[in-house]
Design an enzyme around this catalytic site. Structure first.
Site, PDB file in Angstrom:
ATOM      1  N   THR A 186      -8.373   6.715  -1.962  1.00 27.82           N
ATOM      2  CA  THR A 186      -9.724   6.181  -2.100  1.00 27.82           C
ATOM      3  C   THR A 186     -10.747   7.290  -1.847  1.00 27.82           C
ATOM      4  OG1 THR A 186      -9.416   5.379   0.156  1.00 27.82           O
ATOM      5  CG2 THR A 186      -9.334   3.740  -1.603  1.00 27.82           C
ATOM      6  N   HIS A 213       0.798  -1.232   0.000  1.00 31.35           N
ATOM      7  CA  HIS A 213       0.000   0.000   0.000  1.00 31.35           C
ATOM      8  C   HIS A 213       0.822   1.270   0.000  1.00 31.35           C
ATOM      9  CE1 HIS A 213      -3.992  -1.827   0.764  1.00 31.35           C
ATOM     10  NE2 HIS A 213      -3.270  -2.765   1.357  1.00 31.35           N
ATOM     11  N   LYS A 273      -7.823  13.996   4.310  1.00 35.32           N
ATOM     12  CA  LYS A 273      -7.021  12.766   4.356  1.00 35.32           C
ATOM     13  C   LYS A 273      -6.002  12.923   5.476  1.00 35.32           C
ATOM     14  CE  LYS A 273      -6.134  13.534  -0.093  1.00 35.32           C
ATOM     15  NZ  LYS A 273      -6.295  12.387  -0.936  1.00 35.32           N
ATOM     16  N   ARG A 274      -5.281  11.856   5.783  1.00 33.01           N
ATOM     17  CA  ARG A 274      -4.237  11.965   6.801  1.00 33.01           C
ATOM     18  C   ARG A 274      -3.346  13.153   6.509  1.00 33.01           C
ATOM     19  NH1 ARG A 274      -0.379   7.686   6.301  1.00 33.01           N
ATOM     20  NH2 ARG A 274      -1.392   7.066   4.362  1.00 33.01           N
ATOM     21  N   LYS A 312       1.149  14.397   0.886  1.00 38.16           N
ATOM     22  CA  LYS A 312      -0.221  14.685   0.455  1.00 38.16           C
ATOM     23  C   LYS A 312      -0.412  16.181   0.186  1.00 38.16           C
ATOM     24  CE  LYS A 312      -2.066  10.676   2.929  1.00 38.16           C
ATOM     25  NZ  LYS A 312      -2.826   9.833   2.000  1.00 38.16           N
ATOM     26  N   LYS A 345     -14.564   8.462  -3.564  1.00 37.71           N
ATOM     27  CA  LYS A 345     -15.799   8.804  -2.840  1.00 37.71           C
ATOM     28  C   LYS A 345     -16.315  10.170  -3.280  1.00 37.71           C
ATOM     29  CE  LYS A 345     -13.797   6.171   0.853  1.00 37.71           C
ATOM     30  NZ  LYS A 345     -12.842   6.262   1.960  1.00 37.71           N
TER      31      LYS A 345
HETATM   32  C1  NBG Z   1      -2.555   3.766   1.867  1.00 41.75           C
HETATM   33  C2  NBG Z   1      -2.116   4.639   0.696  1.00 41.75           C
HETATM   34  C3  NBG Z   1      -3.311   5.097  -0.098  1.00 41.75           C
HETATM   35  C4  NBG Z   1      -4.175   3.913  -0.487  1.00 41.75           C
HETATM   36  C5  NBG Z   1      -4.524   3.105   0.756  1.00 41.75           C
HETATM   37  C6  NBG Z   1      -5.327   1.876   0.431  1.00 41.75           C
HETATM   38  C7  NBG Z   1      -1.160   3.107   3.769  1.00 41.75           C
HETATM   39  C8  NBG Z   1       0.099   2.465   4.208  1.00 41.75           C
HETATM   40  N1  NBG Z   1      -1.369   3.190   2.468  1.00 41.75           N
HETATM   41  O1  NBG Z   1      -2.892   5.767  -1.256  1.00 41.75           O
HETATM   42  O2  NBG Z   1      -1.394   5.723   1.176  1.00 41.75           O
HETATM   43  O3  NBG Z   1      -5.345   4.335  -1.117  1.00 41.75           O
HETATM   44  O4  NBG Z   1      -3.352   2.686   1.415  1.00 41.75           O
HETATM   45  O5  NBG Z   1      -4.686   1.082  -0.493  1.00 41.75           O
HETATM   46  O6  NBG Z   1      -1.954   3.512   4.579  1.00 41.75           O
END
Ligand code: NBG
Length: 798
Positions: free
Chosen positions: A643, A348, A535-536, A541, A647
């Site tokens: 993701t 991921h 997002k985080r 980002k 949405k």
């Molecule tokens: C995150 C990515 C995202 C991705 C999601 C689900 C982690 C380690 N990875 O870009 O940063 O959409 O995983 O796949 O949280």
């Protein structure tokens, strides 16, 4: 149980009286909530039983999703909807004088995760059950979720996320399925009378792992899967010389917090304990269940497939080897054959800080038998690779134990039959650079599975207004077949639909505006472009890029008396990891910008800046569908997929984004007229990283940018000149690792395009509708279908 409103009312009232010894009128809202929850869970239990029986009868293969995170969000509405009893319950309650929304609000939002990875796991669970596949989750029952974020004087403050305060209405504790998980100790090697070598774990300290099961209820199907959450409890035996209080405290810690602080040695051991704890417990229970049904483990990998959600559960690989060899007498070769056909690994992220590696010493001490097995996997791997390639260097480079560290991704790739990235671009990067060596060696293992989100939660349930409108034009088949959303393409030029769409958006914006006012006290105009970055909080980002654009606008508004623009509201929502100073500094910056705007009438004529605290699934559910502009502005190559982008798109927001992660696929689907793409591309960034990028040089040549960067430290944003020093230093002294400055100009031009496009309401609505029409591809139903076909090979149970 209940078949209609009348039966529901009777049953509900009876239970309140029986359980709490009081009449319905005198009952407390939490009592009502708990009784309703219990009724719904029991209602689904019949399906649960039926599903288990059917799986057994069909001898169906089952998938287990091993993940340290499941960001489920609230489940009451979702479960009622999926069971098809929402209206019965809502109307029944209403006749009893109870507003279902109030009960929905009592439920806590379990933050058992961090971000996209955890939410993806939850979306997958919904799709798997709805599509009638047997697929379960395996995770930790954290006592506290990530943390509750409060904003005080513009700073993030972390509070405990006490999600179990009222108990968890969905779970059932199953002490009879508890298993024992060993830590520490030594391995005693002996042999039996036949000369077989035996490995005995002595002086180990055991922890009892007790499962709590939650039903995962599919939409309009009898299929009900299981999410198993493991909690740590004391074992019946503890080492004689152990201080019982220390034992209890350490044991409790294992399942206490999501992401314990792992900057200390203690924290690292704890994290490792968590990982082994839930994979060992999960595997023990899967093996037991398998043996109960088949009496042999010979067909294990034909009936079980385990998907590893990132590297966190990778210790499952040596653990299954251990179980097969030490507990069931398997020889290495046959055990390896079973194991390497059971596990599949999803990557991921390519950020090096997130590619886990553990000091060898830690694993050796905490998990001595597991360490021996990893060593042996590595030894055999190196021999095999050397035989195959004759390249010693290659074998060393790709081995899983290097320079005193165990590399979890390498272990995963060596031992799994499938390795996948989460978007096309991401998978290409894995193949071409991050895991190139492995790709050269095992091309057949690599595949791409573009992420998806459950459109039922993210569109159908959380945006009922849009759902109703869509059904008017294209019917409701898209609830089950998301690709049917494309039927909307026929109507995107229809001005009546465009108008109705804008009305729906306006309604959602009103709901969001009320929410924002309630959470922050800030009043945002409804006639404004809602532009959201949620997002985080992480440097890649690039929340900072958006801040810079806002400062740019502020400077322009102040300087130019003729300035004008359509009002735009910049909304942020993000949690920063507790020890991530830069990220926390950006939160302070956002809140500072917000305050500046709030105290300046002229700025407010054109812009607003809002930081919504405590971002979580429940917030995302009101935020995404009210948004006009979806901000997906990561440094190209860094966001594996994203993701949130999906949405937003599903709810008719237009993406402003870089060609990163799944944005690339969004762009391919909607076309360049219906999104706004800007910025440097991956190849260029890779070249720049080698070829020299000079942040100072970029600023020198750009007056606006220079002014912005200087305002961080010259007192014009904050009287304390050191307030944003961390950000400043990152840019000026660490050469702007994520190319915020390099993409600044392009981003400002892209934002001008937002303004231009929004000015034409019909054009805007049409683009939004095209986004919705094309979003079926990003339903997790499609993603799951891909996993089933290419990796899991499981059959429908109903
Ligand atoms: C995150 C990515 C995202 C991705 C999601 C689900 C982690 C380690 N990875 O870009 O940063 O959409 O995983 O796949 O949280």
């Amino acid at each position: 149980m209940f078949n209609n409103k009348f039966e529901f009312k009777k049953e509900f009232t009876r239970r309140i009286e029986e359980k709490y010894g009081r009449s319905l009128e005198n009952s407390h809202i939490t009592e009502r909530y708990l009784v309703l929850g219990e009724m719904v869970r029991q209602y689904s239990s019949l399906n649960w039983k039926e599903s288990k029986e059917k799986i057994r009868k069909l001898e169906a293969k089952q998938m287990y999703y091993f993940s340290m995170e499941f960001l489920l969000g609230r489940l009451l509405t979702n479960n009622l909807m999926n069971l098809g009893i929402y209206d019965v319950v809502k109307n029944g309650l209403s006749e009893l004088g109870i507003d279902i929304n109030e009960l929905e609000d009592v439920e806590s939002d379990p933050g058992l995760g961090n971000g996209g990875l955890g939410r993806l796991a939850a979306c997958f669970m919904d799709s798997i059950a709805t599509m009638s596949y047997a697929g379960h989750g395996n995770t930790i029952r954290y006592e506290y979720g990530l943390f509750k974020q409060k904003i005080e004087d513009g700073y993030q403050k972390e509070m405990p996320d006490d999600w179990l305060r009222l108990g968890n209405i969905w779970e059932v504790k199953k002490p009879k399925y508890a298993v024992r998980v060993p830590f520490w100790g030594e391995i005693e090697i002996t042999s039996d009378e036949n000369g077989t070598i035996l490995y005995k774990h002595i002086n180990a300290e055991y922890v009892r792992a007790v499962p709590y099961d939650m039903p995962i209820i599919g939409k309009d199907t009898n299929m009900t899967n299981m999410l198993r959450l493991w909690s740590s409890e004391p074992d019946d035996n503890i080492p004689a010389n152990r201080d019982i209080r220390v034992y209890l405290a350490e044991l409790k810690e294992i399942t206490q917090n999501v992401y314990p602080d792992d900057s200390t040695e203690h924290g690292k051991y704890l994290r490792l304990k968590q990982q082994y704890f839930f994979v060992s417990a999960g595997l023990q229970s899967i093996v037991r269940n398998h043996l109960e049904q088949y009496g042999t483990l010979e067909n294990f990998n034909e009936k079980v497939v385990i998907q590893l959600n990132d590297t966190h559960p990778v210790l499952g690989i040596p653990e299954l080897m251990r179980i097969l060899m030490d507990e069931h007498g398997y020889e290495w070769d046959r055990a390896w054959e079973i194991v390497s056909n059971t596990f599949a690994y999803t990557n991921h992220t390519i950020l090096s800080e997130a590619l886990e590696k553990w000091p060898e010493e830690y694993i050796k001490r905490l998990l001595p038998r597991i360490y021996m097995i990893v060593e042996e996997i590595n030894r055999r791997y190196k021999i095999e690779v050397y035989k195959k390639t004759g390249d010693k260097d290659f074998a060393e480079r790709t081995s899983c134990i290097k320079y005193g560290y165990i590399h979890m991704a390498n272990l995963a790739i060596i031992s799994s039959f499938s390795v996948n990235g989460v978007a096309q671009l991401h998978t290409d990067i894995l193949k071409d650079s991050v895991f190139k060596d492995f790709y050269d060696m095992f091309p057949e293992k690599f595949n791409s599975k573009t992420n998806g989100v459950t459109h039922r939660r993210w569109l159908v349930y959380s945006n009922p207004e849009l759902n109703e409108l869509l059904q008017k034009y294209i019917g409701d088949s898209y609830i089950y077949h998301p690709s049917d959303l494309s039927n909307l393409m026929e109507y995107v030029d229809n001005e009546e639909l465009q108008r109705e769409f804008l009305e729906v958006k306006a309604k959602r914006k009103k709901i969001l505006a009320d929410f924002i006012e309630q959470e922050t006290g800030i009043v945002v105009p409804e006639d404004s472009i809602y532009d959201t970055l949620a997002k985080r909080l992480h440097a890649y980002k690039r929340q900072l890029l958006k801040c810079f654009h806002i400062i740019y606008l502020m400077n322009k508004i102040k300087k130019d008396p003729n300035f004008t623009m359509q009002h735009q509201t910049f909304i942020f929502a993000a949690k920063a990891a507790q020890s991530y100073d830069f990220a926390k500094n950006v939160i302070k910056l956002i809140n500072t910008l917000s305050e500046i705007v709030e105290s300046d009438e002229r700025l407010q004529q054109y812009i607003k800046v809002v930081f919504i605290p405590n971002y979580r699934v429940t917030v995302a559910e009101v935020l995404m569908n009210a948004t006009d502009v979806s901000e997906q502005i990561s440094t190209a190559g860094k966001e594996a997929s994203g993701t949130g982008n999906m949405k937003f798109m599903m709810n008719g927001a237009i993406t402003i984004g870089t060609l990163d992660g799944a944005n690339v696929e969004i762009d391919e689907l909607v076309g360049s007229d219906n999104d706004i793409i800007f910025g440097m591309k991956v190849e260029y960034i890779q070249k720049l990283s080698y070829d020299g990028y000079d942040a100072v040089e970029v600023i020198k040549n750009n007056k606006d940018l220079k002014e912005i960067v200087e305002s961080l430290v010259d007192g014009s944003l904050h009287p304390n000149k050191n307030e944003f020093k961390i950000i400043y230093d990152e840019l000026m002294y660490k050469n702007d690792e994520y190319f915020v400055l390099g993409d600044f100009d392009a981003y400002c031009r892209a934002q001008e395009e937002v303004q231009r496009k929004y000015a034409n309401k019909n054009e805007w609505a049409k683009s939004a509708l095209i986004n919705i029409a094309k979003s079926g591809y990003f339903s997790s139903d499609r993603t799951i279908a891909n996993y089933v076909d290419d990796i899991w090979h499981i059959d429908k149970v109903f």
